[in-house]
Scaffold this motif. Structure first.
Motif, short mmCIF file in Angstrom:
data_model
loop_
_atom_site.label_atom_id
_atom_site.label_comp_id
_atom_site.label_asym_id
_atom_site.label_seq_id
_atom_site.Cartn_x
_atom_site.Cartn_y
_atom_site.Cartn_z
N TRP A 8 0.84 -1.20 0.00
CA TRP A 8 0.00 0.00 0.00
C TRP A 8 0.87 1.25 0.00
N TYR A 9 0.42 2.29 -0.70
CA TYR A 9 1.13 3.57 -0.65
C TYR A 9 0.16 4.72 -0.86
N LYS A 10 0.59 5.88 -0.35
CA LYS A 10 -0.20 7.11 -0.47
C LYS A 10 0.34 7.95 -1.62
N GLU A 23 -5.12 5.27 0.19
CA GLU A 23 -3.95 4.50 -0.19
C GLU A 23 -4.37 3.56 -1.31
#
Length: 62
Positions: A8-10, A23
């Motif tokens: 997961w990433y923003k 995310e």
């Protein structure tokens, strides 16, 4: 692919405070989307081509 296997990433647009962010995590055919403040909560999964169309549309607002 299970949730624990997803990376997961923003967005870089989220800023340093991390408030009100989503995310995303990608798999070969699906984009997974969740609320960064409620990572165990509901999630949305969309086909990669639908996500690409959404991003293209959203970028037109810049």
């Amino acid at each position: 692919m299970s949730n624990s296997e997803l990376a997961w990433y923003k967005s870089s647009y989220s800023g340093s405070s991390g408030d009100s962010c989503v995310e995303i995590a990608t798999s070969p055919t699906t984009i997974h989307i969740r609320d960064s403040k409620n990572t165990a909560g509901p999630q949305l999964a969309v086909p990669a081509n639908a996500w690409a169309a959404f991003v293209t549309y959203a970028a037109q607002g810049d």
